[in-house]
Design a protein around this motif. Structure first.
Motif, mmCIF file in Angstrom:
data_model
loop_
_atom_site.group_PDB
_atom_site.id
_atom_site.type_symbol
_atom_site.label_atom_id
_atom_site.label_comp_id
_atom_site.label_asym_id
_atom_site.label_seq_id
_atom_site.Cartn_x
_atom_site.Cartn_y
_atom_site.Cartn_z
ATOM 1 N N ARG A 244 0.952 -1.233 0.034
ATOM 2 C CA ARG A 244 -0.051 -0.054 -0.146
ATOM 3 C C ARG A 244 0.845 1.261 -0.014
ATOM 4 N NH1 ARG A 244 -4.142 -2.654 -1.836
ATOM 5 N NH2 ARG A 244 -5.187 -4.094 -0.314
ATOM 6 N N VAL A 245 0.503 2.176 -0.762
ATOM 7 C CA VAL A 245 1.215 3.475 -0.691
ATOM 8 C C VAL A 245 0.478 4.571 -0.169
ATOM 9 C CG1 VAL A 245 2.089 5.213 -2.451
ATOM 10 C CG2 VAL A 245 2.351 2.752 -2.971
ATOM 11 N N VAL A 246 1.476 5.392 0.690
ATOM 12 C CA VAL A 246 0.663 6.371 1.529
ATOM 13 C C VAL A 246 1.835 7.654 1.163
ATOM 14 C CG1 VAL A 246 0.226 7.457 3.801
ATOM 15 C CG2 VAL A 246 0.276 5.007 3.572
ATOM 16 N N ALA A 247 1.023 8.766 0.795
ATOM 17 C CA ALA A 247 1.658 9.864 0.419
ATOM 18 C C ALA A 247 1.499 11.087 1.350
ATOM 19 C CB ALA A 247 1.339 10.364 -1.072
ATOM 20 N N SER A 248 2.746 12.126 1.680
ATOM 21 C CA SER A 248 2.400 13.210 2.441
ATOM 22 C C SER A 248 3.482 14.394 1.685
ATOM 23 C CB SER A 248 2.995 12.836 3.657
ATOM 24 O OG SER A 248 4.184 12.163 3.915
ATOM 25 N N GLY A 249 3.345 15.418 2.044
ATOM 26 C CA GLY A 249 3.941 16.722 1.565
ATOM 27 C C GLY A 249 2.671 17.440 1.172
ATOM 28 N N LYS A 250 2.447 18.352 1.932
ATOM 29 C CA LYS A 250 1.875 19.512 1.551
ATOM 30 C C LYS A 250 0.227 19.200 0.934
ATOM 31 C CE LYS A 250 3.717 23.626 0.818
ATOM 32 N NZ LYS A 250 4.472 24.556 0.154
ATOM 33 N N LEU A 251 -0.146 17.998 1.407
ATOM 34 C CA LEU A 251 -1.264 17.225 0.756
ATOM 35 C C LEU A 251 -2.488 17.893 1.949
ATOM 36 C CD1 LEU A 251 -0.298 13.819 -0.489
ATOM 37 C CD2 LEU A 251 -0.288 16.126 -1.847
ATOM 38 N N VAL A 252 -2.774 19.059 2.136
ATOM 39 C CA VAL A 252 -3.620 19.471 3.049
ATOM 40 C C VAL A 252 -4.988 19.836 2.708
ATOM 41 C CG1 VAL A 252 -1.732 20.202 4.532
ATOM 42 C CG2 VAL A 252 -3.089 22.130 3.048
ATOM 43 N N THR A 253 -5.198 19.929 1.382
ATOM 44 C CA THR A 253 -6.432 20.200 0.814
ATOM 45 C C THR A 253 -7.067 18.896 0.080
ATOM 46 O OG1 THR A 253 -5.901 21.098 -1.243
ATOM 47 C CG2 THR A 253 -5.924 22.691 0.583
ATOM 48 N N SER A 254 -8.515 19.228 -0.250
ATOM 49 C CA SER A 254 -9.087 17.726 -0.683
ATOM 50 C C SER A 254 -8.640 17.819 -2.187
ATOM 51 C CB SER A 254 -10.671 18.016 -0.574
ATOM 52 O OG SER A 254 -10.949 19.407 -1.187
ATOM 53 N N ALA A 255 -8.397 18.761 -2.893
ATOM 54 C CA ALA A 255 -7.905 18.556 -4.182
ATOM 55 C C ALA A 255 -6.402 18.127 -4.362
ATOM 56 C CB ALA A 255 -7.789 20.156 -4.831
ATOM 57 N N LYS A 256 -5.562 18.423 -3.181
ATOM 58 C CA LYS A 256 -4.198 17.678 -3.297
ATOM 59 C C LYS A 256 -4.324 16.372 -3.037
ATOM 60 C CE LYS A 256 -1.525 21.099 -4.455
ATOM 61 N NZ LYS A 256 -0.591 21.733 -3.731
ATOM 62 N N VAL A 257 -5.205 15.906 -1.972
ATOM 63 C CA VAL A 257 -5.422 14.494 -1.759
ATOM 64 C C VAL A 257 -5.937 13.800 -3.154
ATOM 65 C CG1 VAL A 257 -6.639 12.696 -0.551
ATOM 66 C CG2 VAL A 257 -5.659 14.955 0.525
#
Ligand SMILES: Cc1cc2nc3c(=O)[nH]c(=O)nc-3n(C[C@H](O)[C@H](O)[C@H](O)COP(=O)(O)O)c2cc1C
Length: 524
Positions: free
Chosen positions: A367-380
């Motif tokens: 499974r892949v989890v991503a992070s890095g300024k993904l704070v809005t729904s659009a970025k997610v």
């Protein structure tokens, strides 16, 4: 007569002065005792001014400030968006977007001509981590989860509010590298225990991994995460100054109190991909829980070596999840040289790592989890399109807790009580209020992500694929993400040699189309 007038004027003046003092005192007491607004509670006078400027600023902004989209690391438009979600005020704005849609790098989702009808939508399904390879796989429901922030980097009330909010909204919370504190457990949420290079919380007296401690901790957590690096400071260990090593923190981390504690810049017992797999297997065998790896990505060798090692040693040895942290990630404290210039942003790292897993036939396994300024729904939603299964955010949740981006995390003077151990400042962060904001943020983010998927003609957010988002290249051109980062052919791993590199953009291999629609819609 004049004398009498003078007395009356003096009397009125005194009365007005008294009324003013009473009103100001009343305001002051009301502000420092209310529980909703951290800044007002901690700084009643400046806080009032701040709210005044914030409210009236909407009308005067155009005369003083350039626009809402200029500040870094997060501009005002983004911060306000998160605040609105956390306060459950809805994601609706008026007049028009301040987002310059023609700016290169902007993301634009591909709306469907005939979107799915409301009654045909289905809830975004949960996803299980470690299924078939762990005695106790972990089924995670929320797309958005709380990224590692250790107790020590953030305060006890912050950890408590996050834990209770996570429980309320059904997301997981990562401990960060500072060990599992009672505050993480307070809310009863799903916890992922991070093991950093100093092995805080799971070390023996000599600083080595203690399997007894691991087994003890396992009963309180859903999964373990070996942290190789984080985006803001890859390859950098740290010193926890003796002054911060209180008896409580020392107890949680398993170190002597009031002495400087050094975390090495790498796990001493993990020097290559094989040793990493050994450690993963050891932890998984001992606990039955899924075990993952967190890392920032600089080039493609790491994933290549990891996949090669899994291929040689078997699927059972693979990490159950990979957390890919972008170079733009946050931290409590790090040297500017690393923060500004080390490790790839998530926009480049994520699709390439996912490509690597697809090529090696490991996309279903890991499974892949991503992070890095993904704070809005659009970025997610972009990250889901690119290939992530989940996202983590740290600073999104800091905003939900009331962070005003004062950029003082490393000074112990955080005005909102989040990254400080100063009791007076912590007083502003009222757990009973802020945990609700944490929960609102998660729920509203998940809701908005689904909304984006629905506009793209999908039944739920897990159906988002690269063809559903376009990346702006200039004012006159955007390109679909599956053209920019084409899905690679899942080559049989046997065809690859250890030294093979990922195909570069534009190479014949990278231009190949995926075999079938089934592959497009079912990445695992
Ligand atoms: C105050 C603070 C403390 C952090 N502590 C840790 C940590 O202990 N371990 C870790 O892997 N990452 C840590 N991080 C990094 C975050 O987990 C995350 O990877 C990074 O901030 C990117 O997510 P964001 O852009 O949503 O904040 C920390 C970040 C912040 C802001």
């Amino acid at each position: 007569m004049d004398g009498a007038m003078g007395v009356v004027t003096y009397g009125l003046g005194t009365l007005l002065g008294l009324v003013l003092v009473v009103v100001l005192t009343f305001w002051f007491i009301q502000d420092v005792t209310q529980k909703k607004h951290t800044i007002l509670r901690n700084f009643p006078v400046i806080g009032r001014l701040r709210y005044l400027f914030e409210r009236q600023g909407e009308y005067f902004r155009q005369y003083f400030f350039a626009n809402d989209r200029e500040e870094m690391p997060f501009n005002r438009a983004v911060r306000s968006w998160v605040y609105r979600l956390a306060k459950d005020e809805g994601g609706t704005i008026g007049f028009g977007s301040t987002n310059n849609m023609s700016e290169p790098g902007n993301i634009i989702f591909v709306n469907a001509g005939f979107p799915v009808l409301e009654e045909e939508l289905v809830p975004t399904p949960p996803l299980t981590i470690g299924q078939g390879f762990c005695r106790e796989p972990f089924t995670a429901r929320s797309l958005v989860n709380i990224s590692g922030m250790s107790y020590g980097a953030i305060s006890a009330p912050a950890v408590r509010a996050l834990s209770r909010g996570a429980r309320e909204a059904g997301c997981w919370m990562d401990t960060g590298e500072g060990g599992l504190s009672p505050y993480h457990r307070e809310g009863g949420c799903d916890v992922i225990m991070q093991i950093g290079t100093a092995k805080y919380g799971v070390r023996d007296g000599a600083g080595n991994l203690s399997m007894d401690r691991i087994r003890e901790i396992a009963s309180h957590v859903r999964a373990f995460e070996i942290k190789l690096s984080q985006g803001a400071k890859p390859g950098k260990g740290g010193v926890l100054p003796g002054a911060k090593v209180t008896a409580e923190i020392a107890g949680i981390r398993g170190i002597p109190p009031h002495q400087d504690s050094i975390s090495p810049n790498r796990h001493r017992d993990i020097a290559d991909a094989d040793q990493l797999l050994d450690q993963i297997a050891r932890l998984r065998d001992a606990t039955g829980k899924p075990v993952g790896v967190k890392t920032a990505i600089g080039g493609w060798e790491f994933v290549q070596e990891l996949c090669d090692a899994v291929h040689r040693r078997g699927l059972a040895m693979a990490p159950d999840f990979l957390v890919i942290d972008g170079g733009e990630g946050g931290t409590g404290a790090a040297p500017q040289a690393l923060m500004d210039h080390m490790a790839l942003p998530i926009a480049e790292a994520l699709p390439r790592v996912v490509d690597g897993l697809i090529e090696w036939g490991l996309r279903d396994r890991i499974r892949v989890v991503a992070s890095g300024k993904l704070v809005t729904s659009a970025k997610v939603a972009w990250a889901l399109c690119a290939g992530a299964d989940f996202i983590n955010t740290a600073r999104g949740f800091m905003f939900a807790l009331g962070c005003i981006q004062a950029l003082r995390c490393h000074t112990n003077t955080c005005p909102t009580g989040i990254t400080t151990h100063n009791r007076r400042l912590q007083r502003g962060l009222v757990v009973e209020e802020k945990y609700l904001r944490v929960a609102n943020y998660v729920r509203n983010m998940n809701k908005e992500i689904d909304m984006i998927a629905h506009s793209c003609g999908l039944k739920h957010a897990r159906e988002l694929r690269r063809e559903h988002v376009r990346i702006v290249r200039s004012a006159y051109e955007s390109v679909a993400l599956n053209t920019l980062c084409p899905y690679p052919e899942p080559r049989r791993a046997g065809e690859l040699r250890a030294g093979d590199r990922f195909p570069s953009r534009g190479s014949a291999a990278s231009r190949r189309k995926p075999k079938s629609r089934a592959f497009l819609t079912n990445p695992g």
